[in-house]
Motif scaffolding. Structure first.
Motif, short mmCIF file in Angstrom:
data_model
loop_
_atom_site.label_atom_id
_atom_site.label_comp_id
_atom_site.label_asym_id
_atom_site.label_seq_id
_atom_site.Cartn_x
_atom_site.Cartn_y
_atom_site.Cartn_z
N PHE A 197 30.62 28.44 45.23
CA PHE A 197 30.77 29.55 44.31
C PHE A 197 29.25 30.25 44.08
O PHE A 197 28.60 29.20 43.69
N GLN A 198 28.99 31.42 43.86
CA GLN A 198 27.84 31.89 43.30
C GLN A 198 28.16 32.92 42.22
O GLN A 198 29.00 33.48 42.50
N PRO A 199 27.05 32.84 41.19
CA PRO A 199 27.19 34.14 40.10
C PRO A 199 27.45 35.15 40.99
O PRO A 199 26.73 35.60 41.59
N ALA A 200 28.02 36.07 40.37
CA ALA A 200 28.03 37.51 40.83
C ALA A 200 27.95 38.43 39.69
O ALA A 200 28.82 39.40 39.26
N GLY A 201 26.85 38.33 38.84
CA GLY A 201 26.57 39.21 37.77
C GLY A 201 26.20 38.03 36.60
O GLY A 201 26.12 36.95 36.72
N GLN A 202 25.93 38.84 35.46
CA GLN A 202 25.66 38.02 34.30
C GLN A 202 27.03 37.71 33.60
O GLN A 202 28.07 38.36 33.85
N PRO A 203 26.90 36.68 32.59
CA PRO A 203 28.08 36.76 31.45
C PRO A 203 28.47 38.06 31.08
O PRO A 203 27.78 38.97 30.77
N GLN A 204 29.95 38.25 30.89
CA GLN A 204 30.53 39.27 30.32
C GLN A 204 31.59 38.90 29.39
O GLN A 204 32.08 37.77 29.49
N ASP A 205 32.20 40.09 28.70
CA ASP A 205 33.36 39.93 27.83
C ASP A 205 34.23 40.53 28.58
O ASP A 205 34.32 41.66 28.99
N GLY A 206 35.52 39.64 28.46
CA GLY A 206 36.87 40.30 29.13
C GLY A 206 38.02 40.12 28.28
O GLY A 206 37.88 39.79 26.84
N PRO A 207 39.17 40.34 28.64
CA PRO A 207 40.41 40.35 27.70
C PRO A 207 40.69 38.94 27.14
O PRO A 207 41.33 38.87 26.26
N HIS A 208 40.15 38.03 28.18
CA HIS A 208 40.55 36.48 27.58
C HIS A 208 39.42 35.88 27.07
O HIS A 208 39.13 34.66 27.21
N GLY A 209 38.29 36.78 26.67
CA GLY A 209 37.12 36.16 26.23
C GLY A 209 35.92 36.13 27.29
O GLY A 209 36.00 36.98 28.29
N ARG A 210 34.85 35.47 26.85
CA ARG A 210 33.63 35.59 27.76
C ARG A 210 33.88 34.80 29.11
O ARG A 210 34.53 33.69 28.81
N TYR A 211 32.90 35.43 29.91
CA TYR A 211 33.14 34.53 31.42
C TYR A 211 31.97 34.97 32.22
O TYR A 211 31.11 35.90 31.89
N LEU A 212 31.67 34.08 33.09
CA LEU A 212 30.55 34.13 34.08
C LEU A 212 31.34 34.44 35.31
O LEU A 212 32.17 33.53 35.90
N PRO A 213 31.15 35.76 36.10
CA PRO A 213 31.87 36.07 37.26
C PRO A 213 31.21 35.15 38.43
O PRO A 213 30.14 35.12 38.70
N MET A 214 31.88 34.41 39.06
CA MET A 214 31.44 33.63 40.12
C MET A 214 32.40 33.95 41.44
O MET A 214 33.56 34.14 41.37
N VAL A 215 31.96 33.95 42.59
CA VAL A 215 32.54 34.26 43.64
C VAL A 215 32.17 33.13 45.19
O VAL A 215 31.09 33.20 45.24
#
Length: 169
Positions: free
Chosen positions: A141-159
């Motif tokens: 998996f690789q990061p797909a952007g910067q850390p973000q805030d979502g409905p379940h808290g902060r996350y790092l999108p990885m794909v």
């Protein structure tokens, strides 16, 4: 070095609920998992996701769930192509953590999803969960952007994306 370990995945059943709740109560797991108890008969019957128990050498040790990232409005992975899957997981028993099983089960499970036709698989570890991020990275998996805030808290999108077929010649 290759990881020769094999993992078995079976659908979670109501009989697994006591084990899942025990694992979820462990501070190492509870720290990163949603506060809400996601484990009851109704949750396991939810058509929006599939819940799996992960075993190695006959011992159940992990939980993984997968879902259609386009199955919820405004899901953070809707930028992925149709058919993409999202995954969430944890390792339950303390003695199975830190042994490389995280990246092993992530790779095996995402391999299975990709081989089944998913064009990509998304994951959303917390940006402070270095162990989880490393396990996803080791599994391709690789990061797909910067850390973000979502409905379940902060996350790092990885794909992780399916590799295109190799061309002959």
């Amino acid at each position: 070095m290759t990881d020769d370990r094999t993992y078995a995945f079976r659908r979670a059943t109501p009989d697994d609920l006591p084990m899942l709740r025990l694992w979820l109560a462990a501070p190492r797991v509870a720290r990163w998992w949603d506060d809400e108890d996601p484990f009851d008969d109704e949750d396991l019957a939810d058509k929006g996701f599939r819940a799996w128990i992960v075993s190695h050498e006959g011992r159940a040790f992990g939980y993984v769930q997968d879902y259609d990232v386009h199955g919820w409005p405004d899901h953070p992975f809707t930028f992925l192509p149709a058919g993409s899957r999202g995954i969430d997981l944890f390792i339950g028993p303390e003695d199975m953590a830190g042994q490389g099983h995280g990246s092993g089960l992530i790779r095996a499970f995402s391999d299975w999803l990709l081989a089944g036709g998913a064009p990509s698989v998304g994951a959303d570890p917390h940006p402070s969960n270095a162990g989880s991020i490393a396990a996803f990275a080791k599994a391709g998996f690789q990061p797909a952007g910067q850390p973000q805030d979502g409905p379940h808290g902060r996350y790092l999108p990885m794909v992780r994306v399916a590799r295109p077929p190799e061309r002959d010649g």
